[in-house]
Design an enzyme around this catalytic site. Structure first.
Site, mmCIF file in Angstrom:
data_model
loop_
_atom_site.group_PDB
_atom_site.id
_atom_site.type_symbol
_atom_site.label_atom_id
_atom_site.label_comp_id
_atom_site.label_asym_id
_atom_site.label_seq_id
_atom_site.Cartn_x
_atom_site.Cartn_y
_atom_site.Cartn_z
ATOM 1 N N GLY A 44 34.237 40.933 33.992
ATOM 2 C CA GLY A 44 35.439 41.643 34.429
ATOM 3 C C GLY A 44 35.929 41.172 35.791
ATOM 4 O O GLY A 44 37.129 40.985 36.011
ATOM 5 N N CYS A 45 34.988 40.954 36.696
ATOM 6 C CA CYS A 45 35.348 40.536 38.054
ATOM 7 C C CYS A 45 35.914 39.114 38.058
ATOM 8 O O CYS A 45 36.819 38.803 38.828
ATOM 9 C CB CYS A 45 34.138 40.643 38.974
ATOM 10 N N THR A 46 35.388 38.271 37.172
ATOM 11 C CA THR A 46 35.895 36.904 37.066
ATOM 12 C C THR A 46 37.322 36.927 36.516
ATOM 13 O O THR A 46 38.209 36.270 37.058
ATOM 14 C CB THR A 46 34.973 36.054 36.159
#
Length: 154
Positions: A44-46
Site C-alpha cells: 500500500g505504501c509503495t
C-alpha cells in the site's frame, strides 16, 4: 489530540531521504503536502508513494511540495526511495513525535493483536501554515488525484 482543518500545522524538523532535512521553518510561506504512511516498501505504501511521484510534476507546477513521513529509520527510507525512484523527500519520524502531533499515531489491531502505528493520513498545508485539508484513514486508490484537486483549489 488530532489537528483539524483551519488549525496551524504542528511544527516539525526531520531528516529525509537524499541527505535532506524537512522542517516547517524551511517551508514557511509555501504550501505543502505532508502524507503519513505506515511502512516503507510495503504494497500500500509503495502504491501511494508511486502515485505521488507520478503526480509530482503537476504538484511542482502549482508550487506545492510533497513530503512523505513514516516511523522507519532513514536507511530503510533511502532504500525505498532508490528502489522506486522517489525524488520527493521521505522523512523519518522514528520518535513518532510528528505523527503524534498530527494525531496519526494510533492504536491498531491485526489478527487480534493491538499495537501502535501510523494511520495512513494526508494533510494539505497552505502558505500561511494552516491546515487546509485533512484526509484520514486514506484508501490509496485515487488518493493522489483527490489531493491534487484540493491543492489546485488552494
Amino acid at each position: 489530540m488530532s489537528v483539524q482543518e483551519g488549525d496551524p500545522a504542528p511544527a516539525f524538523s526531520m531528516p529525509a531521504s537524499a541527505g535532506r532535512e524537512v522542517s516547517t521553518a524551511k517551508l514557511k510561506g509555501r504550501p505543502y503536502i505532508l502524507y503519513f504512511y505506515p511502512k516503507a516498501d510495503t504494497s500500500g505504501c509503495t502504491k501511494e508513494a508511486c502515485a505521488f511521484q507520478e503526480a509530482l510534476t503537476q504538484f511542482v507546477k502549482i508550487g506545492i511540495e510533497v513530503i512523505g513521513v513514516s516511523p522507519d529509520p532513514l536507511p530503510r527510507i533511502e532504500k525505498f526511495a532508490l528502489k522506486y525512484n522517489l525524488v520527493f523527500p521521505l522523512a523519518s519520524d522514528q520518535s513518532t513525535e510528528v505523527a503524534q502531533a498530527y494525531g496519526v499515531w494510533v492504536e491498531k489491531s491485526m489478527y487480534g493483536r493491538k499495537y501502535m502505528g501510523i494511520e495512513r493520513s494526508t494533510f494539505l498545508i497552505d502558505g500561511a501554515g494552516k491546515i487546509a485539508r485533512v484526509w484520514r484513514k486514506v484508501k490509496v486508490e485515487g488518493h493522489a488525484k483527490d489531493v491534487m484537486a484540493a491543492a489546485r483549489a488552494l
